[in-house]
Design an enzyme around this catalytic site. Structure first.
Site, PDB file in Angstrom:
ATOM      1  N   GLU A 125       0.759  -1.239   0.184  1.00  0.00           N
ATOM      2  CA  GLU A 125       0.065  -0.188  -0.038  1.00  0.00           C
ATOM      3  C   GLU A 125       0.732   1.301   0.040  1.00  0.00           C
ATOM      4  OE1 GLU A 125      -3.544   1.751   2.907  1.00  0.00           O
ATOM      5  OE2 GLU A 125      -3.175  -0.268   2.711  1.00  0.00           O
ATOM      6  N   ASP A 127       0.109   5.362   0.537  1.00  0.00           N
ATOM      7  CA  ASP A 127      -1.349   6.310   1.153  1.00  0.00           C
ATOM      8  C   ASP A 127      -0.874   7.620   0.918  1.00  0.00           C
ATOM      9  OD1 ASP A 127      -2.858   4.035   1.889  1.00  0.00           O
ATOM     10  OD2 ASP A 127      -1.904   3.896   3.784  1.00  0.00           O
ATOM     11  N   GLU A 129      -3.507  10.460   2.854  1.00  0.00           N
ATOM     12  CA  GLU A 129      -4.363  10.546   3.527  1.00  0.00           C
ATOM     13  C   GLU A 129      -4.465  12.035   4.199  1.00  0.00           C
ATOM     14  OE1 GLU A 129      -5.209   6.147   5.588  1.00  0.00           O
ATOM     15  OE2 GLU A 129      -3.396   7.385   6.220  1.00  0.00           O
TER      16      GLU A 129
END
Length: 371
Positions: A125, A127, A129
């Site tokens: 993953e 990210d 955010e």
């Protein structure tokens, strides 16, 4: 007495002029260094050309202007999200995003790559955010990376932005290839994860989908969960345009394409221009990290008494000497300055960001290769 009455207003004015005044939003805006516009090298897609709805009904995922503008909505009935129609071994993924303008504590807007639905225990993953706040201009951008299911090893870094992300659209991008992964804001690198032996399998190496979601992160997102989502300010709307998806697409008819196993100079995502940051990009990254980074796991001694291996300063004689350059510009960001963040809460497991997949979502287990 008359002299005092004449002098008193003048004295008061002098005293008031001597008091420092915080100009707040009247301060001169920060201006980062100029860097190459990587987003100009890739074509824009409509929503229908690149993405599908993965979560939320028609009221929570709105497509406008022929799919060139998309709105993800969080209200008291549901969050929402979309997923790329293709999976990628590496690529350049970008969107111009305008964040919710209202009180946004507890709200999380995520733009990320993941294969958690296919590899629930060994997922990769990358990210971006956006964590809502009690004040409109105080959105926090958190970056993170997982490789081969390394969820026990959070590699979070947090930043303030040099603009109001709810006032207009700004470009947020992820560059990921065999050499490195880079997070960019308006084409300025803010973080680079270099593929080295030190990281081993914890560098993302399996095909990933591209997602974006808006969801309720009340239990951790804003000041460790102190401020949950207040649905009196709903709906919370994140708007998207200038969608870009380009890279090595996984082909379900083959076990793995050639580009998944070694760099290909003929592929623009893995060619010379994308192999490493150029001097202007590195200067831009140093500008952001020295002024606007508020947390790095590398400096969190309460969380990691022994710094993770990729955080430790290598010798200048090693092939990974690029780390020296990054660490030198972060030297002012001492462990003491990060101490107040040592009790922060971080993201919940990726599987909780969207509902469990079902057959209607078209997500099925596939045999992916890796580097």
């Amino acid at each position: 007495m008359e002299v005092f009455l004449w002098f008193y207003p003048l004295l008061l004015q002098l005293i008031l002029l001597s008091i420092p005044v915080d100009c707040g939003h009247h301060k001169q805006p920060l201006r980062p260094p100029a860097t190459p516009n990587l987003t100009d090298q890739f074509s824009h897609l409509s929503f229908q050309e690149g993405y599908s709805v993965v979560w939320g009904g028609p009221n929570n995922v709105q497509q406008l202007d022929g799919g060139n503008l998309v709105k993800l909505i969080l209200d008291n009935s549901s969050g929402s999200g979309f997923i790329s129609q293709d999976d990628f071994y590496y690529g350049f993924f970008s969107a111009a995003i305008k964040l919710p303008a209202s009180y946004s504590a507890g709200v999380v807007v995520a733009f990320y790559t993941s294969n958690a639905e296919v590899f629930p225990h060994t997922h990769d993953e990358l990210d971006l955010e956006f964590l809502g706040h009690t004040k409109r201009k105080e959105w926090v951008l958190q970056t993170n990376v997982y490789g081969n299911g390394s969820v026990h090893m959070g590699r979070e870094e947090r930043f303030h932005l040099w603009f109001d992300p709810s006032a207009d659209f700004h470009e947020y991008s992820i560059l990921w290839n065999y050499n490195h992964a880079v997070f960019l804001v308006d084409n300025i690198p803010i973080r680079e994860i270099i593929h080295t032996q030190v990281m081993g399998l914890q560098y993302p190496s399996k095909p990933m989908s591209v997602y974006s979601t808006i969801w309720d992160g009340s239990d951790w997102a804003t000041e460790g969960g102190t401020y949950p989502v207040d649905y009196r300010f709903a709906p919370f709307v994140a708007s998207y345009t200038s969608l870009e998806l380009d890279g090595c697409v996984w082909n379900p008819t083959q076990s793995a394409p050639l580009c998944s196993y070694r760099p290909q100079p003929t592929n623009p995502i893995d060619g010379p221009q994308f192999k490493s940051l150029d001097p202007t990009q590195r200067a831009g990254m140093e500008w952001v990290r020295s002024r606007l980074m508020t947390y790095s796991y590398c400096h969190d001694s309460s969380r990691y008494p022994t710094a993770p291996p990729e955080c430790q300063r290598p010798s200048r004689s090693t092939e990974n000497h690029v780390y020296d350059h990054v660490f030198e510009q972060e030297e002012p960001l001492t462990r003491t300055q990060f101490a107040k963040y040592s009790r922060m809460k971080f993201s919940i497991p990726p599987s909780k960001r969207i509902p469990k997949p079902n057959q209607d979502m078209g997500l099925e287990r596939r045999a992916y290769g890796q580097w």
